[in-house]
Design an enzyme around this catalytic site. Sequence first.
Site, PDB file in Angstrom:
ATOM      1  N   TYR A 104     -12.715  -7.200   6.282  1.00  0.00           N
ATOM      2  CA  TYR A 104     -11.528  -7.273   5.432  1.00  0.00           C
ATOM      3  C   TYR A 104     -11.202  -8.744   5.188  1.00  0.00           C
ATOM      4  O   TYR A 104     -11.096  -9.525   6.142  1.00  0.00           O
ATOM      5  CB  TYR A 104     -10.317  -6.571   6.081  1.00  0.00           C
ATOM      6  CG  TYR A 104      -9.113  -6.693   5.197  1.00  0.00           C
ATOM      7  CD1 TYR A 104      -8.949  -5.869   4.087  1.00  0.00           C
ATOM      8  CD2 TYR A 104      -8.162  -7.695   5.406  1.00  0.00           C
ATOM      9  CE1 TYR A 104      -7.881  -6.013   3.229  1.00  0.00           C
ATOM     10  CE2 TYR A 104      -7.090  -7.851   4.553  1.00  0.00           C
ATOM     11  CZ  TYR A 104      -6.955  -7.008   3.466  1.00  0.00           C
ATOM     12  OH  TYR A 104      -5.899  -7.179   2.602  1.00  0.00           O
ATOM     13  N   TYR A 140       0.809  -1.219   0.000  1.00  0.00           N
ATOM     14  CA  TYR A 140       0.000   0.000   0.000  1.00  0.00           C
ATOM     15  C   TYR A 140       0.846   1.275   0.000  1.00  0.00           C
ATOM     16  O   TYR A 140       0.681   2.143   0.851  1.00  0.00           O
ATOM     17  CB  TYR A 140      -0.950   0.014   1.215  1.00  0.00           C
ATOM     18  CG  TYR A 140      -1.634  -1.307   1.446  1.00  0.00           C
ATOM     19  CD1 TYR A 140      -2.583  -1.781   0.543  1.00  0.00           C
ATOM     20  CD2 TYR A 140      -1.318  -2.096   2.549  1.00  0.00           C
ATOM     21  CE1 TYR A 140      -3.188  -3.014   0.732  1.00  0.00           C
ATOM     22  CE2 TYR A 140      -1.926  -3.333   2.747  1.00  0.00           C
ATOM     23  CZ  TYR A 140      -2.863  -3.776   1.835  1.00  0.00           C
ATOM     24  OH  TYR A 140      -3.457  -4.996   2.028  1.00  0.00           O
ATOM     25  N   ASP A 169     -13.747 -16.520   8.261  1.00  0.00           N
ATOM     26  CA  ASP A 169     -12.380 -16.135   7.910  1.00  0.00           C
ATOM     27  C   ASP A 169     -11.623 -15.954   9.223  1.00  0.00           C
ATOM     28  O   ASP A 169     -11.709 -14.909   9.864  1.00  0.00           O
ATOM     29  CB  ASP A 169     -12.420 -14.842   7.081  1.00  0.00           C
ATOM     30  CG  ASP A 169     -11.025 -14.313   6.749  1.00  0.00           C
ATOM     31  OD1 ASP A 169     -10.050 -14.810   7.329  1.00  0.00           O
ATOM     32  OD2 ASP A 169     -10.934 -13.389   5.928  1.00  0.00           O
TER      33      ASP A 169
HETATM   34  N1  PMP Z   1      -8.535 -12.242   5.842  1.00  0.00           N
HETATM   35  C1  PMP Z   1      -8.230 -11.548   6.943  1.00  0.00           C
HETATM   36  C2  PMP Z   1      -9.212 -11.505   8.082  1.00  0.00           C
HETATM   37  C3  PMP Z   1      -7.012 -10.874   7.040  1.00  0.00           C
HETATM   38  O1  PMP Z   1      -6.720 -10.150   8.147  1.00  0.00           O
HETATM   39  C4  PMP Z   1      -6.103 -10.961   5.951  1.00  0.00           C
HETATM   40  C5  PMP Z   1      -4.744 -10.268   5.982  1.00  0.00           C
HETATM   41  N2  PMP Z   1      -4.652  -9.112   6.704  1.00  0.00           N
HETATM   42  C6  PMP Z   1      -6.454 -11.707   4.825  1.00  0.00           C
HETATM   43  C7  PMP Z   1      -7.669 -12.336   4.807  1.00  0.00           C
HETATM   44  C8  PMP Z   1      -5.533 -11.823   3.640  1.00  0.00           C
HETATM   45  O2  PMP Z   1      -4.427 -12.608   3.940  1.00  0.00           O
HETATM   46  P1  PMP Z   1      -3.062 -12.457   3.113  1.00  0.00           P
HETATM   47  O3  PMP Z   1      -2.524 -11.101   3.393  1.00  0.00           O
HETATM   48  O4  PMP Z   1      -2.202 -13.573   3.631  1.00  0.00           O
HETATM   49  O5  PMP Z   1      -3.409 -12.647   1.669  1.00  0.00           O
END
Ligand code: PMP
Length: 428
Positions: free
Chosen positions: A144, A16, A245
């Site tokens: 997210y 970013y 997730d």
């Molecule tokens: N899901 C959640 C809840 C996350 O916090 C993140 C990463 N911050 C991701 C998915 C994506 O994972 P990555 O950065 O390993 O692609």
Amino acid sequence: MNDLSDFDLKHIWHPYTSMTQPLRCVTVKSASGSRLELDDGRSIVDGMSSWWCMVHGYNNPRLNQAITDQLKSMAHVMFGGITHEPAIKLCKKLIEITPPSLQHCFLCDSGSVSVEAAMKMAIQYQYARGKGKKNKFLTFRNGYHGDTFNAMSVCDPVTGMHQIFSHTLPKNYFVSRPECGFASQWSKHYIEEFARTIKRHHRKICAVILEPIVQGAGGMNFYHPEYLRQIRALCDKYDLLLIADEIATGFGRTGKLFACEWAGIEPDIMCVGKALTGGYMTGAAVLTSSKVARGISADGGVFMHGPTFMGNPLMCAVALASIQLLEENNWQQQVAAIEEQLRRELSSAAELEYVQEVRVFGAIGVIELKDQVDMQTIQPLFVENGIWIRPFGKLVYIMPPFVISTEELDFLCKQLLTTLNEYYKQGE
Ligand code: PMP
């Protein structure tokens, strides 16, 4: 070193960042325990666990050993048509420690890819049952789930980082972020919008996707477990899958091994990543119930995903060692002690005029400010004060390795507050 740092500034994209107005990065030479050693000889205390993943700290002898032992037999082999002990042992372990209904494991290379795979599974599951029209997702605002396209399509559409892409993304359904805090009084009105949206659109929705209990990068919001119980029941009632997730919350960060346990629910699909490998390697996994696995494979269907580095043996070996270490280390006590200390040392910040709210949950301490911070000013201040903290927007937070000592955490909290004071004094 400056030549290297100059090259970095001119040519290398960091997460970013801009290529025309980049901020100079600090150069880390090595890392050990909860400390990062900089190229100029300074040693700073890490408050980030490298974005939630280094739960055992850096340079852990057991994890080093696991990875070097594995290296002696093979670094990598394709997973198509081939299997190996590290992958089998890791998947067996994951199936043991995740909710009992999750019986099948898909290994992949990063959190975002695991979210893509999970979303594809939900679409394929409904498709295989002749319900191809059920192909949208329902989720909370302020969520997210990663930076790839389908994952972006369920990130917060307004505050998320992905506004630029919104016109190209699949359209999904959103409801307001969970407003009832983790320890607040539950009332049934909190779930009404969710229930209404499912009732109205369930024929087009294949799954609900959410971050259980802690909305991480979308706002560091801690919400009431009753949401999850109600959503589980709604998914059953309207024939939708529930995708949890647990990439950020998994492996103990919230005080439970997986955050779903706070609500006593089992998702149909669960994504894990980040702390899966103790932060040593990129790696993630998707776990599913037999209902989902068999559903996808009905009538000879195959699940359409297969990354090159799927089941990488180094990743599997270090992940297995990390989970074993977690079990031996008494992580519950480590997280409870961090939580208690964060509460004690950060709560006074709530009185400061520039602070909106202080929130602590598990090994996560958040100071929400009234205004966004200027990274150009605050980031070097943190380093000068001997700590590594990376805020985003209005959120300044601490998520230390579980092995952090009481003294190091004390230093981290004190220096965080000192830095905020200096930052706001400069602005006066
Ligand atoms: N899901 C959640 C809840 C996350 O916090 C993140 C990463 N911050 C991701 C998915 C994506 O994972 P990555 O950065 O390993 O692609």
